[in-house]
Design a protein around this motif. Structure first.
Motif, PDB file in Angstrom:
ATOM      1  N   ARG A  61     -35.587  -5.155   9.898  1.00  0.00           N
ATOM      2  CA  ARG A  61     -34.582  -5.544  10.878  1.00  0.00           C
ATOM      3  C   ARG A  61     -33.999  -4.343  11.621  1.00  0.00           C
ATOM      4  NH1 ARG A  61     -30.923 -10.301   8.028  1.00  0.00           N
ATOM      5  NH2 ARG A  61     -32.673 -11.686   7.470  1.00  0.00           N
ATOM      6  N   THR A  62     -34.526  -3.175  11.344  1.00  0.00           N
ATOM      7  CA  THR A  62     -34.008  -1.946  11.953  1.00  0.00           C
ATOM      8  C   THR A  62     -35.134  -1.240  12.689  1.00  0.00           C
ATOM      9  OG1 THR A  62     -32.434  -1.724  10.135  1.00  0.00           O
ATOM     10  CG2 THR A  62     -32.798   0.212  11.519  1.00  0.00           C
ATOM     11  N   VAL A  70     -39.971   1.800   8.518  1.00  0.00           N
ATOM     12  CA  VAL A  70     -39.401   1.530   9.843  1.00  0.00           C
ATOM     13  C   VAL A  70     -40.439   1.729  10.936  1.00  0.00           C
ATOM     14  CG1 VAL A  70     -37.697   2.286  11.554  1.00  0.00           C
ATOM     15  CG2 VAL A  70     -37.035   2.062   9.148  1.00  0.00           C
ATOM     16  N   VAL A  84     -30.233  -0.227   4.554  1.00  0.00           N
ATOM     17  CA  VAL A  84     -31.064  -0.384   5.751  1.00  0.00           C
ATOM     18  C   VAL A  84     -32.285  -1.236   5.422  1.00  0.00           C
ATOM     19  CG1 VAL A  84     -32.522   0.818   7.424  1.00  0.00           C
ATOM     20  CG2 VAL A  84     -30.301   1.778   6.786  1.00  0.00           C
ATOM     21  N   LEU A 138     -33.504   4.409  13.375  1.00  0.00           N
ATOM     22  CA  LEU A 138     -32.687   4.848  12.245  1.00  0.00           C
ATOM     23  C   LEU A 138     -32.315   6.316  12.393  1.00  0.00           C
ATOM     24  CD1 LEU A 138     -31.492   4.480   9.388  1.00  0.00           C
ATOM     25  CD2 LEU A 138     -33.787   4.922   8.470  1.00  0.00           C
ATOM     26  N   GLY A 178     -29.937  -0.237  16.265  1.00  0.00           N
ATOM     27  CA  GLY A 178     -30.295   0.799  15.298  1.00  0.00           C
ATOM     28  C   GLY A 178     -29.255   0.929  14.211  1.00  0.00           C
ATOM     29  N   ALA A 179     -29.568   1.766  13.217  1.00  0.00           N
ATOM     30  CA  ALA A 179     -28.652   2.003  12.098  1.00  0.00           C
ATOM     31  C   ALA A 179     -28.356   3.488  11.997  1.00  0.00           C
ATOM     32  CB  ALA A 179     -29.266   1.498  10.799  1.00  0.00           C
TER      33      ALA A 179
END
Length: 499
Positions: A287-288, A322, A283, A291, A271-272
């Motif tokens: 690829r995430t 996302v 972000v 979040l 995660g970010a």
């Protein structure tokens, strides 16, 4: 035979009417067609649009619930006028994005115990489908407010928990602290909305087993947890004494020594976590998978003062991107929280700017989703006591003074002018004679608009609010409904009503 009798009766009635009316009436032919003007043509065009609306009855893969906190009908109207002015169309009826949603209803917002609602009880109604006490999050009305033991025995199931159990993704976007009443309703069960960190928990509540709202978010047990959370309120997740990374004068509030942000990051290595505009922009939604963005120590900034943090529209767009990558569908709440906060301090201009920012988020969502499988709902949790009054000509700034037909400020009985917008109560209430606003900078977002009665914080309004919707089963919104019905429509649309 019956047809000829009816025809005779019609002719007889017509002849009698002409005889009574006299020769002048009889000699005046009806107009060949209604008088054509732009307003009439507009009405005809809108009718054609309405006739073309067809209900969508397929299952909703996704639901987006927009909540304009404190966004009563007067706020929507005033924001529409301000938006037109900013677009150079002063005095026009330029619509907002939310105005284009085809289905609407009035919503009754009273709570189990109060005529005028707060945000915790109203969020509970929409998220959990039942009314409760003011100040309470997702606890049934049978449990008294602020009673931990009773609350633990009377939790209400929420749409977000049901979605996670069904394998769907979930997200929350707000301009408030994420632990504030409305966003917290997505995951928290609390007999007191103010228990945002363990610092606010009374010893008796701790002893009875209650947990604070920030901790509940990190420990939420449903599915794989919330996939997207964006808003403010970092210090509620940080241990006491730890300086805020952007505002070192602020430090963490937690007395249990836990760093909940570090715990989230450890549990979500893919995660970010972001705290500013640059981090947010970096972000990549493809690829995430998860979040967390906490952009301020406390609430995010008002829209007109925003810097180094994403707008509500940007956060909404990123959250959708996302959540869409998960593929199974999602439930997303988006709150324009600072509309309410600006109203509380009497700053109508700031409230309208945040309403326009909220509407921009609605527009962003409508551009990003397919309404054939996504139910979009726009509503308010409660109203505020803002009023728009006077008989100013069209084109007078909504944040200006009431004027007469000659364009000059209209003087009231005390010889002083009045603003187009004012409050029933709030910080702008005068303890003595009204101020003379002839030379005041009334269109400044920080200007405190006049109020009838002085009150440190303007009170909520108790009148019905609007709900506007598009997408699967949006046509179920019509007439006047109870606020908790919104939850039941969402659950039905997603096919989880009997889950």
């Amino acid at each position: 035979m019956f047809r000829s009798i009816r025809a005779t009766l019609r002719l007889s009635a017509a002849a009698a009417a002409l005889a009574v009316a006299g020769p002048a009436f009889a000699q005046t032919p009806p107009p060949a067609a209604p008088v054509e003007d732009t307003w009439f043509a507009d009405g005809r065009a809108v009718l054609a649009q309405r006739l073309a609306v067809r209900p969508i009855e397929g299952r909703a893969r996704n639901v987006i619930l927009f909540i304009g906190d404190g966004m009563g009908v007067s706020t929507i109207t005033a924001a529409r006028l301000l938006g037109a002015e900013q677009a150079g169309e002063a005095g026009s009826s330029r619509p907002l994005a939310m105005d284009g949603l085809p289905h609407a209803a009035l919503v009754r917002t009273y709570t189990h115990d109060a005529m005028v609602a707060d945000s915790a009880a109203t969020a509970t109604a929409m998220v959990a489908g039942a009314k409760t006490h003011n100040g309470v999050l997702n606890v049934a009305a049978a449990a008294p407010a602020r009673d931990c033991a009773a609350a633990l025995a009377a939790p209400l199931d929420t749409l977000f928990a049901r979605a996670e159990r069904a394998g769907l993704s979930t997200g929350v976007v707000t301009t408030a602290r994420v632990t504030h009443a409305t966003p917290a309703a997505a995951w928290a069960h609390s007999p007191d909305r103010n228990w945002e960190s363990d610092r606010q928990l009374p010893p008796a509540a701790v002893a009875a087993g209650c947990r604070d709202i920030a901790r509940q978010m990190i420990e939420w047990p449903y599915g794989d947890g919330l996939d997207v959370v964006l808003g403010g309120g970092r210090v509620y997740f940080m241990p006491e004494g730890q300086p805020d990374p952007e505002t070192p004068s602020r430090s963490g509030l937690r007395q249990d020594g836990r760093d909940l942000i570090a715990e989230w990051r450890a549990a979500n290595p893919a995660g970010a976590f972001v705290i500013d505009q640059a981090g947010f922009d970096a972000v990549d939604p493809t690829r995430t998978s998860r979040l967390l963005g906490l952009f301020e120590p406390d609430h995010m900034r008002f829209a007109h003062a925003r810097e180094n943090e994403p707008s509500l529209a940007e956060m909404t767009r990123k959250a959708i991107a996302v959540l869409q990558t998960r593929g199974e569908g999602y439930v997303l709440m988006v709150e324009g929280a600072r509309i309410d906060h600006a109203h509380h301090v009497g700053q109508a201009g700031a409230a309208l700017q945040d309403t326009l920012a909220f509407d921009a988020a609605v527009r962003a969502a409508l551009e990003a989703v397919d309404l054939r499988d996504t139910l979009v709902i726009v509503t308010a949790d409660h109203s505020h006591n803002l009023t728009l009054t006077g008989y100013s000509p069209r084109g007078v700034p909504v944040l200006g003074l009431v004027t007469g037909a000659d364009g000059a400020p209209m003087r009231l009985a005390d010889g002083k002018p009045a603003t187009v917008l004012s409050y029933a109560n709030g910080p702008g209430g005068a303890m003595g004679p009204r101020a003379d606003l002839s030379d005041a900078d009334v269109d400044d977002p920080g200007f405190i608009h006049p109020a009838l009665a002085p009150l440190p914080s303007a009170a909520h309004g108790g009148e019905d609010v609007a709900v506007l919707a598009a997408g699967p089963w949006a046509h179920l919104f019509g007439g006047v409904i109870e606020q908790h019905v919104i939850n039941h429509v969402m659950a039905h649309a997603m096919g989880m009503y009997h889950e």
